[in-house]
Design a protein around this motif. Structure first.
Motif, PDB file in Angstrom:
ATOM      1  N   GLN A  84      56.634  48.336  16.429  1.00 32.25           N
ATOM      2  CA  GLN A  84      57.813  47.455  16.613  1.00 32.25           C
ATOM      3  C   GLN A  84      57.656  46.595  17.870  1.00 32.25           C
ATOM      4  OE1 GLN A  84      61.633  49.509  16.568  1.00 32.25           O
ATOM      5  NE2 GLN A  84      62.711  47.727  17.355  1.00 32.25           N
ATOM      6  N   HIS A  85      57.252  47.208  18.979  1.00 30.85           N
ATOM      7  CA  HIS A  85      56.893  46.435  20.174  1.00 30.85           C
ATOM      8  C   HIS A  85      55.374  46.426  20.292  1.00 30.85           C
ATOM      9  CE1 HIS A  85      61.033  46.710  22.407  1.00 30.85           C
ATOM     10  NE2 HIS A  85      61.045  45.933  21.345  1.00 30.85           N
ATOM     11  N   TYR A  86      54.820  45.251  20.568  1.00 25.01           N
ATOM     12  CA  TYR A  86      53.366  45.095  20.466  1.00 25.01           C
ATOM     13  C   TYR A  86      52.761  44.326  21.634  1.00 25.01           C
ATOM     14  CZ  TYR A  86      55.465  40.897  18.627  1.00 25.01           C
ATOM     15  OH  TYR A  86      56.260  39.802  18.496  1.00 25.01           O
ATOM     16  N   ASP A  87      53.601  43.573  22.396  1.00 21.27           N
ATOM     17  CA  ASP A  87      53.038  42.862  23.549  1.00 21.27           C
ATOM     18  C   ASP A  87      52.524  43.891  24.556  1.00 21.27           C
ATOM     19  OD1 ASP A  87      53.777  40.461  22.527  1.00 21.27           O
ATOM     20  OD2 ASP A  87      55.457  40.107  23.896  1.00 21.27           O
ATOM     21  N   PHE A  88      51.505  43.518  25.330  1.00 20.92           N
ATOM     22  CA  PHE A  88      50.965  44.429  26.339  1.00 20.92           C
ATOM     23  C   PHE A  88      52.084  44.954  27.244  1.00 20.92           C
ATOM     24  CE2 PHE A  88      49.391  45.269  30.607  1.00 20.92           C
ATOM     25  CZ  PHE A  88      48.457  46.259  30.323  1.00 20.92           C
ATOM     26  N   THR A 132      66.422  53.279  18.264  1.00 11.98           N
ATOM     27  CA  THR A 132      65.792  52.035  17.823  1.00 11.98           C
ATOM     28  C   THR A 132      65.571  52.072  16.300  1.00 11.98           C
ATOM     29  OG1 THR A 132      63.543  52.860  18.019  1.00 11.98           O
ATOM     30  CG2 THR A 132      64.519  51.933  20.013  1.00 11.98           C
ATOM     31  N   ASN A 133      65.162  50.936  15.757  1.00 10.73           N
ATOM     32  CA  ASN A 133      64.853  50.901  14.324  1.00 10.73           C
ATOM     33  C   ASN A 133      63.709  51.855  13.995  1.00 10.73           C
ATOM     34  OD1 ASN A 133      66.850  49.035  13.864  1.00 10.73           O
ATOM     35  ND2 ASN A 133      65.481  47.256  13.878  1.00 10.73           N
ATOM     36  N   SER A 134      62.784  52.045  14.924  1.00  3.43           N
ATOM     37  CA  SER A 134      61.682  52.986  14.695  1.00  3.43           C
ATOM     38  C   SER A 134      62.208  54.419  14.604  1.00  3.43           C
ATOM     39  CB  SER A 134      60.657  52.894  15.831  1.00  3.43           C
ATOM     40  OG  SER A 134      60.069  51.615  15.833  1.00  3.43           O
ATOM     41  N   PRO A 168      73.717  47.073  16.538  1.00  5.81           N
ATOM     42  CA  PRO A 168      72.697  47.648  15.635  1.00  5.81           C
ATOM     43  C   PRO A 168      72.307  49.068  16.028  1.00  5.81           C
ATOM     44  CG  PRO A 168      71.922  45.558  16.619  1.00  5.81           C
ATOM     45  CD  PRO A 168      73.303  45.786  17.122  1.00  5.81           C
ATOM     46  N   GLU A 169      72.229  49.338  17.344  1.00 11.68           N
ATOM     47  CA  GLU A 169      71.837  50.679  17.797  1.00 11.68           C
ATOM     48  C   GLU A 169      72.885  51.723  17.420  1.00 11.68           C
ATOM     49  OE1 GLU A 169      71.645  47.976  19.649  1.00 11.68           O
ATOM     50  OE2 GLU A 169      69.540  47.791  20.243  1.00 11.68           O
ATOM     51  N   GLU A 170      74.159  51.317  17.345  1.00 13.32           N
ATOM     52  CA  GLU A 170      75.225  52.271  16.982  1.00 13.32           C
ATOM     53  C   GLU A 170      75.044  52.720  15.530  1.00 13.32           C
ATOM     54  OE1 GLU A 170      77.562  53.419  19.019  1.00 13.32           O
ATOM     55  OE2 GLU A 170      79.227  54.093  17.765  1.00 13.32           O
ATOM     56  N   LYS A 215      63.420  35.385  26.322  1.00 14.36           N
ATOM     57  CA  LYS A 215      62.586  34.238  26.695  1.00 14.36           C
ATOM     58  C   LYS A 215      62.484  33.246  25.532  1.00 14.36           C
ATOM     59  CE  LYS A 215      58.094  33.370  28.801  1.00 14.36           C
ATOM     60  NZ  LYS A 215      56.860  34.041  29.223  1.00 14.36           N
ATOM     61  N   LYS A 216      62.220  33.805  24.333  1.00 17.32           N
ATOM     62  CA  LYS A 216      62.110  32.940  23.142  1.00 17.32           C
ATOM     63  C   LYS A 216      63.380  32.137  22.951  1.00 17.32           C
ATOM     64  CE  LYS A 216      59.038  35.643  20.287  1.00 17.32           C
ATOM     65  NZ  LYS A 216      58.946  36.646  19.250  1.00 17.32           N
ATOM     66  N   MET A 217      64.533  32.798  23.081  1.00 18.04           N
ATOM     67  CA  MET A 217      65.817  32.130  22.838  1.00 18.04           C
ATOM     68  C   MET A 217      66.096  31.088  23.922  1.00 18.04           C
ATOM     69  SD  MET A 217      66.894  33.098  20.043  1.00 18.04           S
ATOM     70  CE  MET A 217      66.367  34.323  18.874  1.00 18.04           C
TER      71      MET A 217
HETATM   72  C1  UD1 Z   1      64.627  46.906  20.665  1.00 11.94           C
HETATM   73  C2  UD1 Z   1      65.653  47.983  20.264  1.00 11.94           C
HETATM   74  C3  UD1 Z   1      66.637  48.185  21.387  1.00 11.94           C
HETATM   75  C4  UD1 Z   1      65.962  48.446  22.711  1.00 11.94           C
HETATM   76  C5  UD1 Z   1      64.988  47.298  22.991  1.00 11.94           C
HETATM   77  C6  UD1 Z   1      64.258  47.497  24.305  1.00 11.94           C
HETATM   78  C7  UD1 Z   1      66.287  48.142  17.899  1.00 11.94           C
HETATM   79  C8  UD1 Z   1      67.355  47.848  16.928  1.00 11.94           C
HETATM   80  N1  UD1 Z   1      66.423  47.560  19.095  1.00 11.94           N
HETATM   81  O1  UD1 Z   1      65.307  45.665  20.735  1.00 11.94           O
HETATM   82  O2  UD1 Z   1      67.457  49.307  21.086  1.00 11.94           O
HETATM   83  O3  UD1 Z   1      66.925  48.523  23.752  1.00 11.94           O
HETATM   84  O4  UD1 Z   1      64.043  47.248  21.911  1.00 11.94           O
HETATM   85  O5  UD1 Z   1      63.326  46.500  24.518  1.00 11.94           O
HETATM   86  O6  UD1 Z   1      65.373  48.859  17.595  1.00 11.94           O
HETATM   87  N2  UD1 Z   1      59.169  40.774  20.673  1.00 11.94           N
HETATM   88  C9  UD1 Z   1      57.998  40.283  21.221  1.00 11.94           C
HETATM   89  N3  UD1 Z   1      57.089  41.171  21.692  1.00 11.94           N
HETATM   90  C10 UD1 Z   1      57.298  42.515  21.634  1.00 11.94           C
HETATM   91  C11 UD1 Z   1      58.487  42.990  21.071  1.00 11.94           C
HETATM   92  C12 UD1 Z   1      59.410  42.117  20.598  1.00 11.94           C
HETATM   93  O7  UD1 Z   1      57.793  39.083  21.281  1.00 11.94           O
HETATM   94  O8  UD1 Z   1      56.422  43.269  22.067  1.00 11.94           O
HETATM   95  C13 UD1 Z   1      60.147  39.842  20.112  1.00 11.94           C
HETATM   96  C14 UD1 Z   1      60.127  39.909  18.601  1.00 11.94           C
HETATM   97  O9  UD1 Z   1      59.274  39.026  18.039  1.00 11.94           O
HETATM   98  C15 UD1 Z   1      61.550  39.638  18.227  1.00 11.94           C
HETATM   99  C16 UD1 Z   1      62.348  40.096  19.422  1.00 11.94           C
HETATM  100  O10 UD1 Z   1      61.430  40.225  20.505  1.00 11.94           O
HETATM  101  O11 UD1 Z   1      61.775  38.278  18.060  1.00 11.94           O
HETATM  102  C17 UD1 Z   1      63.120  41.345  19.188  1.00 11.94           C
HETATM  103  O12 UD1 Z   1      62.323  42.497  19.024  1.00 11.94           O
HETATM  104  P1  UD1 Z   1      62.895  43.809  18.293  1.00 11.94           P
HETATM  105  O13 UD1 Z   1      61.928  44.914  18.373  1.00 11.94           O
HETATM  106  O14 UD1 Z   1      63.402  43.432  16.961  1.00 11.94           O
HETATM  107  O15 UD1 Z   1      64.191  44.212  19.107  1.00 11.94           O
HETATM  108  P2  UD1 Z   1      64.511  44.276  20.655  1.00 11.94           P
HETATM  109  O16 UD1 Z   1      65.461  43.179  20.937  1.00 11.94           O
HETATM  110  O17 UD1 Z   1      63.287  44.387  21.502  1.00 11.94           O
END
Ligand code: UD1
Length: 364
Positions: free
Chosen positions: A37-41, A97-99, A129-131, A233-235
């Motif tokens: 779900q999170h993949y950036d370094f 989290t979704n994971s 969403p987390e709730e 940052k994206k937003m």
């Molecule tokens: C997620 C968790 C949130 C947690 C947060 C901490 C859910 C529902 N949300 O939210 O509970 O507090 O992580 O960070 O699981 N993105 C990147 N690089 C990354 C990760 C994400 O660019 O490594 C971008 C994605 O492309 C996406 C956005 O960030 O556009 C959101 O990522 P996502 O994992 O969906 O949710 P978070 O907002 O990080």
């Protein structure tokens, strides 16, 4: 015991490490699944390096997707394949989290016992969403480990919980205590940390602009350091808002675990919409201004960490005046030495992972 843990996002990495350490110490087999779900370094690998998390046995390469349903469905589908192959005794998920949700659902549907660490937290607003994730994970869980008395009460009051539950304290504090000697000294002192990543705040240009106005006015009193989440940052880039941020607000890349805690240690105040940071700031006795997690104005003053209120944290809604007033008050108290830094939770003492395994070994 054969254990599978399912993690995927930044807060999961922080919470799983004491559990892995404790399970290994006791000789249990531990298989780690990273959903991707999170993949950036800076959102993922850095936590593996710093916290010495073992390399995941499986990486599901999901990649964050704006659609929550699609992301959760992918996690569920791919985790199910892993669980069918590994046939563990229990699946452990941490946080909301979704994971975490995908892992819990996959296990439950295969009749595998589910353990939820950080169970029972509620903000009582289903637009967060987390709730939704927390409630569904708790309903699926056989063993629920709560961080606070309020979380235990929430589960007692919930008709759909069939698992057993206990207050074991906050697992994130185990991580903090286990790593405290590795936290470096931040080179300056006396600034305010600002973080925001909730979709409800950052995906809406009007709201994001309002947040910038709030921190701009606070920055007239105190320097702000703003580690920016990739989503935010994206937003900000999309809505061309970066240039509206004033000079006394220093925007930096997301920090790893050790650097973030170094930054937190020397801060005077925190403004955030992150649940994890609210709890960690409270533990350290750092005043925390809580921003809304909800879209509804009537629900601005909600948090799942209710016990931090009246100690070190306070709601500011989206109100510039209230934010400035509270920063002023907190700074005055700090400068006059009226604030005493102490751990307000006796149960948050670094023993959560030990308690969890004492209980699990007895139960299974
Ligand atoms: C997620 C968790 C949130 C947690 C947060 C901490 C859910 C529902 N949300 O939210 O509970 O507090 O992580 O960070 O699981 N993105 C990147 N690089 C990354 C990760 C994400 O660019 O490594 C971008 C994605 O492309 C996406 C956005 O960030 O556009 C959101 O990522 P996502 O994992 O969906 O949710 P978070 O907002 O990080």
């Amino acid at each position: 015991m054969k254990i599978v843990s399912v993690i995927g996002a930044r807060p999961n990495f922080v919470k799983i490490i004491p559990i892995i350490n404790e399970s290994r110490k006791r000789g249990h087999e531990h298989i780690l699944v990273h959903t991707g779900q999170h993949y950036d370094f800076r959102m993922s690998q850095i936590f593996f390096q710093e916290l010495k998390l073992p390399k995941p046995d499986y990486n599901l390469n999901i990649k964050a997707n704006h659609k929550h349903g699609e992301q959760t469905a992918e996690i569920l589908k791919k985790t199910e394949n892993v669980l069918e192959k590994e046939k563990p005794d229990v699946v452990i998920v941490v946080g909301d989290t979704n994971s975490s949700l995908g892992g819990a659902l996959a296990a439950k549907k295969l009749n595998i016992k589910v353990v939820h660490v950080e169970a029972g937290l509620r903000a009582y607003d289903l637009s967060i969403p987390e709730e939704v994730n927390r409630i569904l994970i708790d309903v699926c869980s056989d063993f629920l480990f709560c961080p606070t008395d309020t979380a235990v009460k929430n589960l007692k009051n919930s008709k759909d919980i069939t698992g057993k539950f206990w207050n074991v304290g906050n697992i994130s504090i185990d991580t903090l205590i286990q790593n405290k000697n590795l936290i470096p000294e931040w080179p300056e002192k006396g600034y305010c940390i600002f973080t925001t990543h909730r979709p409800v705040n950052v995906d809406r240009p009007k709201r994001l602009e309002l947040l910038i106005e709030i921190i701009n006015s606070v920055s007239e009193m105190i320097k702000i350091i703003f580690p920016i989440h990739p989503r935010t940052k994206k937003m900000m880039q999309k809505y061309k808002l970066i240039s509206k941020i004033k000079k006394n607000v220093k925007v930096i890349e997301p920090l790893g675990y050790l650097d973030f805690h170094s930054l937190l240690n020397n801060s005077s105040i925190v403004i955030t919409d992150s649940g994890g940071i609210i709890a960690e700031a409270c533990y350290r006795g750092i005043p925390c201004l809580i921003m809304p997690q909800s879209l509804k104005k009537t629900n601005y003053n909600l948090t799942e960490w209710t016990e931090t209120l009246g100690r070190n944290s306070i709601f500011i809604g989206l109100d510039q005046k209230i934010a400035v007033e509270n920063v002023k008050n907190f700074l005055r108290q700090t400068n006059n030495g009226e604030r005493k830094l102490k751990n307000p939770y006796p149960g948050w003492n670094g023993n959560s992972s030990k308690k969890i395994f004492d209980i699990l070994e007895g139960e299974l």
